[in-house]
Design an enzyme around this catalytic site. Structure first.
Site, PDB file in Angstrom:
ATOM      1  N   ASP A   1       6.590  -8.231  -3.171  1.00 52.88           N
ATOM      2  CA  ASP A   1       5.932  -7.343  -2.197  1.00 52.88           C
ATOM      3  C   ASP A   1       5.407  -8.049  -0.941  1.00 52.88           C
ATOM      4  O   ASP A   1       5.088  -7.386   0.040  1.00 52.88           O
ATOM      5  CB  ASP A   1       4.754  -6.607  -2.861  1.00 52.88           C
ATOM      6  CG  ASP A   1       5.187  -5.773  -4.051  1.00 52.88           C
ATOM      7  OD1 ASP A   1       6.367  -5.394  -4.113  1.00 52.88           O
ATOM      8  OD2 ASP A   1       4.338  -5.503  -4.930  1.00 52.88           O
TER       9      ASP A   1
ATOM     10  N   ARG B   1       5.049  -1.546  -3.462  1.00 50.08           N
ATOM     11  CA  ARG B   1       3.771  -0.956  -3.891  1.00 50.08           C
ATOM     12  C   ARG B   1       3.082  -0.337  -2.682  1.00 50.08           C
ATOM     13  O   ARG B   1       3.672   0.489  -2.026  1.00 50.08           O
ATOM     14  CB  ARG B   1       2.899  -2.000  -4.580  1.00 50.08           C
ATOM     15  CG  ARG B   1       1.900  -1.344  -5.544  1.00 50.08           C
ATOM     16  CD  ARG B   1       1.058  -2.328  -6.273  1.00 50.08           C
ATOM     17  NE  ARG B   1       1.816  -3.081  -7.264  1.00 50.08           N
ATOM     18  CZ  ARG B   1       1.275  -3.735  -8.279  1.00 50.08           C
ATOM     19  NH1 ARG B   1      -0.030  -3.723  -8.449  1.00 50.08           N
ATOM     20  NH2 ARG B   1       2.007  -4.391  -9.126  1.00 50.08           N
TER      21      ARG B   1
ATOM     22  N   ARG C   1       2.173  -6.551 -18.164  1.00 53.16           N
ATOM     23  CA  ARG C   1       0.890  -6.113 -17.623  1.00 53.16           C
ATOM     24  C   ARG C   1      -0.028  -5.905 -18.826  1.00 53.16           C
ATOM     25  O   ARG C   1       0.421  -5.484 -19.885  1.00 53.16           O
ATOM     26  CB  ARG C   1       1.067  -4.850 -16.784  1.00 53.16           C
ATOM     27  CG  ARG C   1       1.925  -5.125 -15.548  1.00 53.16           C
ATOM     28  CD  ARG C   1       1.773  -4.065 -14.472  1.00 53.16           C
ATOM     29  NE  ARG C   1       2.287  -4.542 -13.203  1.00 53.16           N
ATOM     30  CZ  ARG C   1       3.562  -4.399 -12.791  1.00 53.16           C
ATOM     31  NH1 ARG C   1       4.427  -3.765 -13.550  1.00 53.16           N
ATOM     32  NH2 ARG C   1       3.942  -4.871 -11.627  1.00 53.16           N
TER      33      ARG C   1
ATOM     34  N   ASP D   1       2.572  -9.157  -0.398  1.00 54.89           N
ATOM     35  CA  ASP D   1       1.296  -8.518  -0.037  1.00 54.89           C
ATOM     36  C   ASP D   1       0.080  -9.385  -0.379  1.00 54.89           C
ATOM     37  O   ASP D   1      -1.011  -8.866  -0.612  1.00 54.89           O
ATOM     38  CB  ASP D   1       1.184  -7.147  -0.739  1.00 54.89           C
ATOM     39  CG  ASP D   1       1.253  -7.262  -2.254  1.00 54.89           C
ATOM     40  OD1 ASP D   1       1.600  -8.348  -2.766  1.00 54.89           O
ATOM     41  OD2 ASP D   1       0.963  -6.259  -2.939  1.00 54.89           O
TER      42      ASP D   1
ATOM     43  N   GLY E   1       4.710  -8.006 -12.029  1.00 55.55           N
ATOM     44  CA  GLY E   1       6.142  -7.761 -11.847  1.00 55.55           C
ATOM     45  C   GLY E   1       6.906  -9.073 -11.745  1.00 55.55           C
ATOM     46  O   GLY E   1       6.443 -10.004 -11.092  1.00 55.55           O
TER      47      GLY E   1
ATOM     48  N   THR F   1       5.557 -12.504  -6.121  1.00 59.62           N
ATOM     49  CA  THR F   1       5.735 -11.050  -6.041  1.00 59.62           C
ATOM     50  C   THR F   1       6.738 -10.742  -4.941  1.00 59.62           C
ATOM     51  O   THR F   1       6.723 -11.394  -3.887  1.00 59.62           O
ATOM     52  CB  THR F   1       4.416 -10.305  -5.756  1.00 59.62           C
ATOM     53  OG1 THR F   1       4.724  -8.932  -5.441  1.00 59.62           O
ATOM     54  CG2 THR F   1       3.629 -10.898  -4.594  1.00 59.62           C
TER      55      THR F   1
ATOM     56  N   ASP G   1      -1.382 -10.404  -6.749  1.00 59.37           N
ATOM     57  CA  ASP G   1      -2.845 -10.472  -6.597  1.00 59.37           C
ATOM     58  C   ASP G   1      -3.601  -9.950  -7.819  1.00 59.37           C
ATOM     59  O   ASP G   1      -4.728 -10.385  -8.080  1.00 59.37           O
ATOM     60  CB  ASP G   1      -3.322  -9.803  -5.299  1.00 59.37           C
ATOM     61  CG  ASP G   1      -2.799  -8.401  -5.111  1.00 59.37           C
ATOM     62  OD1 ASP G   1      -2.097  -7.904  -6.025  1.00 59.37           O
ATOM     63  OD2 ASP G   1      -3.088  -7.797  -4.064  1.00 59.37           O
TER      64      ASP G   1
HETATM   65  P1  ADP Z   1       0.606  -8.368  -9.915  1.00 60.06           P
HETATM   66  O1  ADP Z   1       0.086  -9.632 -10.468  1.00 60.06           O
HETATM   67  O2  ADP Z   1       2.079  -8.408  -9.633  1.00 60.06           O
HETATM   68  O3  ADP Z   1      -0.198  -7.867  -8.731  1.00 60.06           O
HETATM   69  P2  ADP Z   1      -0.693  -6.383 -11.608  1.00 60.06           P
HETATM   70  O4  ADP Z   1      -1.572  -5.871 -10.536  1.00 60.06           O
HETATM   71  O5  ADP Z   1      -0.065  -5.388 -12.518  1.00 60.06           O
HETATM   72  O6  ADP Z   1       0.524  -7.248 -11.053  1.00 60.06           O
HETATM   73  O7  ADP Z   1      -1.539  -7.417 -12.467  1.00 60.06           O
HETATM   74  C1  ADP Z   1      -0.946  -8.146 -13.519  1.00 60.06           C
HETATM   75  C2  ADP Z   1      -1.942  -8.361 -14.609  1.00 60.06           C
HETATM   76  O8  ADP Z   1      -3.032  -9.141 -14.117  1.00 60.06           O
HETATM   77  C3  ADP Z   1      -2.596  -7.102 -15.163  1.00 60.06           C
HETATM   78  O9  ADP Z   1      -1.800  -6.433 -16.080  1.00 60.06           O
HETATM   79  C4  ADP Z   1      -3.816  -7.699 -15.833  1.00 60.06           C
HETATM   80  O10 ADP Z   1      -3.489  -8.276 -17.061  1.00 60.06           O
HETATM   81  C5  ADP Z   1      -4.209  -8.808 -14.845  1.00 60.06           C
HETATM   82  N1  ADP Z   1      -5.247  -8.292 -13.945  1.00 60.06           N
HETATM   83  C6  ADP Z   1      -5.095  -7.380 -12.942  1.00 60.06           C
HETATM   84  N2  ADP Z   1      -6.287  -7.099 -12.385  1.00 60.06           N
HETATM   85  C7  ADP Z   1      -7.218  -7.833 -13.052  1.00 60.06           C
HETATM   86  C8  ADP Z   1      -8.634  -7.980 -12.955  1.00 60.06           C
HETATM   87  N3  ADP Z   1      -9.349  -7.296 -12.060  1.00 60.06           N
HETATM   88  N4  ADP Z   1      -9.246  -8.825 -13.803  1.00 60.06           N
HETATM   89  C9  ADP Z   1      -8.526  -9.529 -14.716  1.00 60.06           C
HETATM   90  N5  ADP Z   1      -7.199  -9.423 -14.860  1.00 60.06           N
HETATM   91  C10 ADP Z   1      -6.544  -8.600 -14.045  1.00 60.06           C
HETATM   92  O1  F6P Z   2       4.870  -5.648  -7.551  1.00 61.33           O
HETATM   93  C1  F6P Z   2       6.256  -5.566  -7.661  1.00 61.33           C
HETATM   94  C2  F6P Z   2       6.678  -4.135  -7.876  1.00 61.33           C
HETATM   95  O2  F6P Z   2       8.094  -4.102  -8.002  1.00 61.33           O
HETATM   96  C3  F6P Z   2       6.230  -3.167  -6.798  1.00 61.33           C
HETATM   97  O3  F6P Z   2       7.026  -3.224  -5.645  1.00 61.33           O
HETATM   98  C4  F6P Z   2       6.315  -1.856  -7.522  1.00 61.33           C
HETATM   99  O4  F6P Z   2       5.390  -0.922  -7.010  1.00 61.33           O
HETATM  100  C5  F6P Z   2       5.931  -2.225  -8.939  1.00 61.33           C
HETATM  101  O5  F6P Z   2       6.122  -3.623  -9.072  1.00 61.33           O
HETATM  102  C6  F6P Z   2       6.742  -1.502  -9.982  1.00 61.33           C
HETATM  103  O6  F6P Z   2       6.237  -1.837 -11.228  1.00 61.33           O
HETATM  104  P1  F6P Z   2       6.980  -1.523 -12.601  1.00 61.33           P
HETATM  105  O7  F6P Z   2       8.015  -2.575 -12.785  1.00 61.33           O
HETATM  106  O8  F6P Z   2       5.906  -1.619 -13.620  1.00 61.33           O
HETATM  107  O9  F6P Z   2       7.592  -0.183 -12.461  1.00 61.33           O
END
Ligand code: ADP
Ligand code: F6P
Length: 368
Positions: A175, A219, A120, A177, A59, A173, A151
């Site tokens: 969040d 989230r 993503r 978190d 995000g 982020t 994360d």
């Molecule tokens: P954020 O980084 O905000 O927590 P996401 O959880 O959607 O957002 O993760 C972002 C991107 O990081 C995912 O779309 C993917 O490309 C990569 N990612 C997430 N989890 C993994 C994982 N276990 N191993 C490798 N890449 C990952």
């Molecule tokens: O991680 C940031 C965040 O805005 C969360 O608070 C929320 O759950 C999620 O991303 C929403 O994701 P998307 O933009 O894909 O709807």
């Protein structure tokens, strides 16, 4: 608490590779070809870093642009080439890679979102995707990488680091978190945006003597809800980490507070609990008090970053490049106990975080 950074800096110092300036920030004395393993021991890095890549993933968060700007300009200052990878890991696999210079990041510090775009990418969660990502980095000469994201993005960075790409992650982020850090890029702006929006809802809620449920993002985490709950003087603050799903308790409180003369009832509900619209219907039916639900949604992710987000993101961006150039890899930049520090990425991802008990108790006390 142990300060891993200082310990590691000491290791570097002992090897006479660098020293500190007066403010305890790394001052590079010459390029070093060392990196640090899990135990903080010095390992040989395959070769000196020439080109630093930067990407934003997951995000978007206000302040990411300030971090990108700091990464680019600090890397140039170190004499490195810089490549911007667009659209996170998706753009890496699609080779959406551009050369960046000081001018590429002009006029962006005040802007929300991320000029590198974000995405993503499920393919990157697979071993094949990660291997391809590392190969593409090598093909483009990217031997150092800064990943700005949450994360999930850190897990991708961890995989690339294990595949030999010198990688540093920066927490980005809204969040808040991420366990190893008390600050994440974007939280401050998001929580201020949400706070202002809730103030506005409160005006109309009071005028109509209504109950208002306002759902904020986060989230699975309740940090935005906790901060807004306290800052907006909410009557109820529902956090995924603490909520007992006893709706009757909320209903009883609304009835009780009406009897005491309260003209509105603000409930800040976290996205991790959700169901605000159906909750509103049930509360209205049970109390007879008109109830509305407002889901703030993506407006919390946009807008010009606050001074704090611009400042912290800038320092973190510079710090990431400094430690990369100093020979560190597989690290997460963090803000802890008033200092910018860095942690091993495996250790950072294994850490757990929870809502602070005292802050939660205060939020309950003040809402009565
Ligand atoms: P954020 O980084 O905000 O927590 P996401 O959880 O959607 O957002 O993760 C972002 C991107 O990081 C995912 O779309 C993917 O490309 C990569 N990612 C997430 N989890 C993994 C994982 N276990 N191993 C490798 N890449 C990952
Ligand atoms: O991680 C940031 C965040 O805005 C969360 O608070 C929320 O759950 C999620 O991303 C929403 O994701 P998307 O933009 O894909 O709807």
């Amino acid at each position: 608490m142990e300060k891993p950074t200082l310990k590691l800096y000491k290791n570097i110092e002992n090897n006479k590779k660098m020293d500190y300036n007066s403010r305890n920030r790394l001052k590079i004395t010459k390029n070093v070809n060392t990196c640090f393993g899990r135990e903080g021991c010095v390992e040989k890095m395959s070769k000196e870093i020439n080109t630093i890549g930067v990407l934003t993933s997951g995000g978007d968060a206000p302040g990411m642009n300030a971090a990108i700007r700091a990464v680019v300009r600090t890397a140039l200052q170190h004499g490195k080439k810089v490549k911007g990878i667009k659209k996170g890991y998706r753009g890496l696999l699609d080779e959406e890679i551009i050369d960046m210079n000081a001018r590429s990041v002009a006029d962006i510090i005040q802007k929300g979102g991320t000029v590198l775009y974000t995405a993503r990418c499920d393919e990157f969660k697979t071993a094949e995707g990660q291997k391809l990502g590392a190969e593409i980095c090598r093909k483009h000469g990217i031997d150092g990488l800064v990943v700005i994201g949450g994360d999930g993005s850190f897990m991708g960075a961890q995989k690339l680091a294990h595949l030999g790409i010198n990688t540093i992650a920066i927490p980005g982020t809204i969040d808040l978190d991420i366990a190893c850090t008390e600050y994440t890029i974007g939280f401050d702006t998001a929580v201020n945006t949400a706070m202002e929006a809730i103030d506005k809802v409160r005006d109309t809620s009071t005028s109509h003597e209504r109950c208002s449920i306002i759902e904020v993002m986060g989230r699975r985490a309740g940090y935005i809800a906790l901060w807004c709950g306290i800052a907006n003087g909410a009557e109820d603050i529902l956090l995924p980490e603490r909520y007992d799903h006893d709706e009757q308790k909320i209903i009883n409180r609304i009835i009780e507070m009406r009897k005491k003369g309260k003209t509105h009832h603000i409930i800040v509900n976290a996205e991790g609990i959700g169901h605000s619209a159906s909750m509103a219907r049930r509360i209205e039916a049970a109390t007879g008090v008109e109830t509305r639900a407002t889901i703030l949604g993506h407006m919390q992710r946009g807008g010009s970053p606050t001074c704090k987000d611009r400042m912290y993101a800038s320092i973190m961006g510079a710090y990431a490049v400094d430690i990369l150039c100093a020979g560190k890899s597989s690290r997460v930049v963090a803000y802890k106990n008033g200092e910018y520090v860095d942690y091993d990425i495996d250790e950072a991802l294994a850490m757990k975080k929870d809502i602070d008990d005292y802050q939660y108790d205060v939020s309950v006390l003040l809402s009565n």
